[in-house]
Design a protein around this motif. Structure first.
Motif, PDB file in Angstrom:
ATOM      1  N   GLY A  24       0.805  -1.229   0.000  1.00  0.00           N
ATOM      2  CA  GLY A  24       0.000   0.000   0.000  1.00  0.00           C
ATOM      3  C   GLY A  24       0.832   1.270   0.000  1.00  0.00           C
ATOM      4  O   GLY A  24       0.285   2.362  -0.055  1.00  0.00           O
ATOM      5  N   GLU A  47      -2.050   3.840   0.875  1.00  0.00           N
ATOM      6  CA  GLU A  47      -3.396   3.355   0.533  1.00  0.00           C
ATOM      7  C   GLU A  47      -3.668   2.063   1.290  1.00  0.00           C
ATOM      8  O   GLU A  47      -3.007   1.044   1.052  1.00  0.00           O
ATOM      9  N   ASP A  48      -4.600   2.132   2.261  1.00  0.00           N
ATOM     10  CA  ASP A  48      -4.955   0.961   3.079  1.00  0.00           C
ATOM     11  C   ASP A  48      -3.718   0.315   3.697  1.00  0.00           C
ATOM     12  O   ASP A  48      -3.549  -0.912   3.655  1.00  0.00           O
ATOM     13  N   VAL A  49      -2.844   1.132   4.266  1.00  0.00           N
ATOM     14  CA  VAL A  49      -1.637   0.597   4.909  1.00  0.00           C
ATOM     15  C   VAL A  49      -1.989   0.196   6.340  1.00  0.00           C
ATOM     16  O   VAL A  49      -2.550   1.002   7.087  1.00  0.00           O
ATOM     17  N   ALA A  50      -1.693  -1.040   6.704  1.00  0.00           N
ATOM     18  CA  ALA A  50      -2.006  -1.520   8.063  1.00  0.00           C
ATOM     19  C   ALA A  50      -0.956  -1.002   9.045  1.00  0.00           C
ATOM     20  O   ALA A  50       0.233  -0.993   8.751  1.00  0.00           O
TER      21      ALA A  50
END
Ligand SMILES: Cc1cc2nc3c(=O)[nH]c(=O)nc-3n(C[C@H](O)[C@H](O)[C@H](O)COP(=O)(O)OP(=O)(O)OC[C@H]3O[C@@H](n4cnc5c(N)ncnc54)[C@H](O)[C@@H]3O)c2cc1C
Length: 214
Positions: A24, A47-50
């Motif tokens: 991401g 982008e949607d990085v955990a």
């Protein structure tokens, strides 16, 4: 990275670490800057990085205070760096003005040239010692620490600009040829902006002056 957690309300700025290899994360190509080529800048798209709980530095919502402390240290380090950076520059200039002759005299005999070198020295030492003072204030947690760090950062940029410009002037034609002295000048100009512009340091100094006077 500084990010917002809107559900926290007004104090929502949080500080967290990311692993650049995590899914991401997309770094943009390095930006084409005037100088500081060995320290490239560029945007990073997330982008949607955990993020795990242990990657959050300082309690969520308290990121601003932590980053202020980091920024203060960063600011004063510019001052220490500026003075150290100009040490070898002035040493080489001193050799140059004794070796290079104009109108049958070494450049070192001319007071205008001496003045350029002493101007660099005045600025170097002022910047160095205000930075040491800022570090002392920061370590002690003194109320004037933030003000001192901004003064150190402001002086650092101006000292690097003046020092590298004086180098170019003293070297004359050789100084303006694309090479070490022009690289130092273009690198120095970046320090008027990086780490907070001169205007931002002035803004903080004024805010701190008002707070300290109360
Ligand atoms: C060499 C270099 C390295 C950098 N490295 C990094 C980095 O590692 N990480 C990072 O995050 N950023 C980095 N930056 C970006 C840098 O921190 C910003 O460019 C800088 O803080 C100024 O922000 P800005 O460009 O958005 O200017 P703006 O905020 O758009 O300001 C433009 C001009 O208006 C002035 N101004 C803005 N607001 C006010 C005000 N209220 N009062 C008076 N004047 C004002 C500014 O001082 C500036 O002169 C780097 C920049 C450079 C040049």
């Amino acid at each position: 990275v500084l990010g917002r957690i809107p559900s926290l309300g007004r104090r929502d700025i949080s500080l967290f670490l990311i692993d650049m290899a995590a899914p991401g994360i997309t770094p943009a190509p390095p930006e084409h800057m005037l100088g500081n080529k060995t320290s490239p800048t560029g945007n990073i798209r997330l982008e949607d990085v955990a993020i795990s709980a242990q990657d959050i530095l300082a309690p969520p919502g308290d990121g601003l205070q932590t980053i202020y402390d980091v920024i203060s240290l960063d600011r004063l380090l510019y001052g220490v760096l500026a003075a150290a950076f100009l040490e070898p520059v002035t040493a080489r200039l001193l050799d140059f003005v004794h070796e290079r002759a104009a109108f049958q005299h070494p450049l070192a005999d001319y007071q205008y040239i001496q003045g350029r070198l002493t101007d660099i020295k005045f600025r170097m030492e002022t910047t160095r010692w205000v930075s040491y003072g800022a570090l002392d204030a920061l370590v002690r947690g003194a109320p004037e620490a933030s003000l001192m760090c901004s003064i150190a950062k402001h002086e650092a940029g101006e000292t690097l600009r003046l020092g590298t410009e004086q180098e170019l002037r003293i070297l004359g034609h050789a100084g303006y040829m694309v090479g070490d002295s022009t690289r130092r000048l273009t690198d120095a100009l970046g320090t008027l902006i990086a780490g907070g512009t001169a205007e931002m340091q002035r803004k903080n100094v004024f805010t701190q002056m008002v707070q300290l006077a109360r």
